[in-house]
Design an enzyme around this catalytic site. Structure first.
Site, PDB file in Angstrom:
ATOM      1  CB  SER A   1     -38.238  36.878  19.863  1.00 52.82           C
ATOM      2  OG  SER A   1     -37.956  36.848  21.224  1.00 52.82           O
TER       3      SER A   1
ATOM      4  NE  ARG B   1     -40.050  49.889  14.899  1.00 50.62           N
ATOM      5  CZ  ARG B   1     -39.698  49.273  16.025  1.00 50.62           C
ATOM      6  NH1 ARG B   1     -38.663  48.467  16.050  1.00 50.62           N
ATOM      7  NH2 ARG B   1     -40.381  49.457  17.133  1.00 50.62           N
TER       8      ARG B   1
ATOM      9  CB  THR C   1     -37.727  45.334  26.804  1.00 47.63           C
ATOM     10  OG1 THR C   1     -38.304  44.438  25.849  1.00 47.63           O
ATOM     11  CG2 THR C   1     -38.344  45.057  28.167  1.00 47.63           C
ATOM     12  N   GLY C   2     -39.940  46.777  24.988  1.00 49.93           N
ATOM     13  CA  GLY C   2     -41.358  47.013  24.752  1.00 49.93           C
ATOM     14  C   GLY C   2     -41.596  47.731  23.444  1.00 49.93           C
TER      15      GLY C   2
ATOM     16  CB  THR D   1     -35.518  44.117  23.339  1.00 48.01           C
ATOM     17  OG1 THR D   1     -36.118  44.645  22.169  1.00 48.01           O
ATOM     18  CG2 THR D   1     -34.320  44.966  23.689  1.00 48.01           C
TER      19      THR D   1
ATOM     20  CB  THR E   1     -34.129  44.296  19.531  1.00 44.18           C
ATOM     21  OG1 THR E   1     -35.482  43.876  19.335  1.00 44.18           O
ATOM     22  CG2 THR E   1     -33.912  45.599  18.782  1.00 44.18           C
TER      23      THR E   1
HETATM   24  C1  SD4 Z   1     -38.425  47.620  19.499  1.00 46.00           C
HETATM   25  N1  SD4 Z   1     -38.122  47.690  21.880  1.00 46.00           N
HETATM   26  O1  SD4 Z   1     -37.750  47.513  18.492  1.00 46.00           O
HETATM   27  C2  SD4 Z   1     -38.049  46.825  20.732  1.00 46.00           C
HETATM   28  C3  SD4 Z   1     -38.927  45.619  20.832  1.00 46.00           C
HETATM   29  C4  SD4 Z   1     -39.038  44.995  22.198  1.00 46.00           C
HETATM   30  O2  SD4 Z   1     -40.046  43.505  23.645  1.00 46.00           O
HETATM   31  O3  SD4 Z   1     -38.381  45.345  23.132  1.00 46.00           O
HETATM   32  N2  SD4 Z   1     -39.912  44.042  22.413  1.00 46.00           N
HETATM   33  O4  SD4 Z   1     -39.428  48.334  19.555  1.00 46.00           O
END
Ligand code: SD4
Length: 335
Positions: free
Chosen positions: A63, A223, A246-247, A195, A213
């Site tokens: 990912s 985006r 992350t998130g 990420t 990421t």
């Molecule tokens: C994002 N923060 O592009 C990243 C995605 C991510 O675990 O961290 N996912 O929003």
């Protein structure tokens, strides 16, 4: 004495011997790659770049890097940044197309331009001019994710207040005059960790941080998430510490959690509580956001925090320092 020992064992944060590296998720090979650089006497910036690059090549968890998170057009685009906590230089790219080594391009922005942040098609042209190879980031896997999404009437997606009803239909969409709040649905898949965020602290306490990421599955083309934004995805300041997040970047970037955590460590907060406060700040407005932050200070203390959700009660991260010499898997209970 016993009480003291118990207290030490219960301290809500860890301690590593300098130099050390810490990164989000159980991306062990990335930690090893960064650690090897430090062990060989390489710079902390090289460690962060090599660590994150490893994830881009390995598609960590399938990912990070190419072949993940196809956007509404089925294309994978990458966001990355790197920050030097000594000079406060930052190099960042977002919506990067056709180039696999996003953090390498971010480093090139830092080293070969006076800019901080390049985006989109022009960032790809810059990368090609700097010697990076242009190639298709699509894989059979990303193609099948995209095909399935089209079959599912483009569900889920990130549209609101448009016609036709985005919760049932694909686009093209037009704005709807009557605005209403879309029922909050978590779009970021908590099982697809997209990420890597990494902090490296040198022997002398100098700090570097970086991220890479492929963002969010089915994002709207163009985006940009939190990861490439300094202070949001990561932050480094050799007078205080480093942090990485992350998130759900669309929400998290509104709060600059990495910057906040570093500032809290500057005022004396331990890394664990700095991370917790950064999470709490977001929680106050978005109790159901998906996210985690890792924090480390210049003396080798580190911690992490995450927002507890159904299916997400523990957050894993990696640490490597010389006594361990191998990447250690750590985890923290979300709150
Ligand atoms: C994002 N923060 O592009 C990243 C995605 C991510 O675990 O961290 N996912 O929003």
């Amino acid at each position: 004495m016993t009480t003291f020992l118990v207290y030490i064992l219960m301290l809500p944060f860890g301690h590593a011997t300098l130099p050390f590296v810490i990164n989000t998720w159980p991306f062990k090979d990335a930690t090893s790659a960064a650690w090897s650089v430090l062990q060989a006497g390489g710079s902390i910036l090289d460690a962060v770049e090599q660590g994150c690059s490893r994830c881009e090549v390995d598609q960590c968890d399938g990912s990070v890097g190419f072949g993940g998170s196809p956007d509404e057009n089925g294309e994978t685009t990458l966001d990355a940044m790197i920050m030097n906590g000594d000079t406060m230089e930052v190099g960042a790219v977002a919506d990067l197309r056709r180039i696999k080594n996003a953090i390498g391009v971010a480093r090139a922005v830092m080293q070969h331009t006076e800019h901080t942040f390049l985006v989109g098609e022009s960032a790809s042209v810059f990368a090609e001019n700097m010697g990076f190879t242009a190639e298709d980031l699509t894989t059979n896997k990303s193609l099948s994710i995209f095909t399935q999404w089209l079959k599912d009437n483009c569900q889920p997606n990130y549209r609101k207040n448009v016609l036709p009803d985005p919760s049932k239909n694909c686009g093209p969409y037009k704005p709807r005059a009557m605005l209403k709040q879309r029922k909050s649905e978590r779009q970021i898949d908590i099982h697809a960790h997209d990420t890597i965020g990494m902090i490296a602290i040198g022997q002398d306490g100098h700090v570097a941080a970086g991220t890479s990421t492929n963002g969010a599955n089915h994002k709207i083309p163009g985006r940009v998430g939190d990861s490439s934004v300094a202070g949001a995805g990561a932050y480094a300041d050799s007078t205080a510490g480093g942090a990485a997040a992350t998130g759900d970047g669309d929400v998290m970037m509104r709060f600059l959690p990495s910057f906040l955590a570093v500032e809290l460590m500057r005022t004396g907060a331990d890394p664990s509580s700095a991370c917790k406060t950064a999470i709490s700040r977001i929680k106050r407005y978005y109790p159901e956001f998906f996210g985690a932050v890792i924090c480390a200070n210049t003396t080798g203390h580190y911690g992490a925090a995450c927002n507890k959700l159904p299916g997400f009660s523990k957050f894993s991260f990696m640490v490597s320092d010389s006594p361990s010499n191998v990447p250690l898997l750590k985890s923290v209970d979300c709150f």
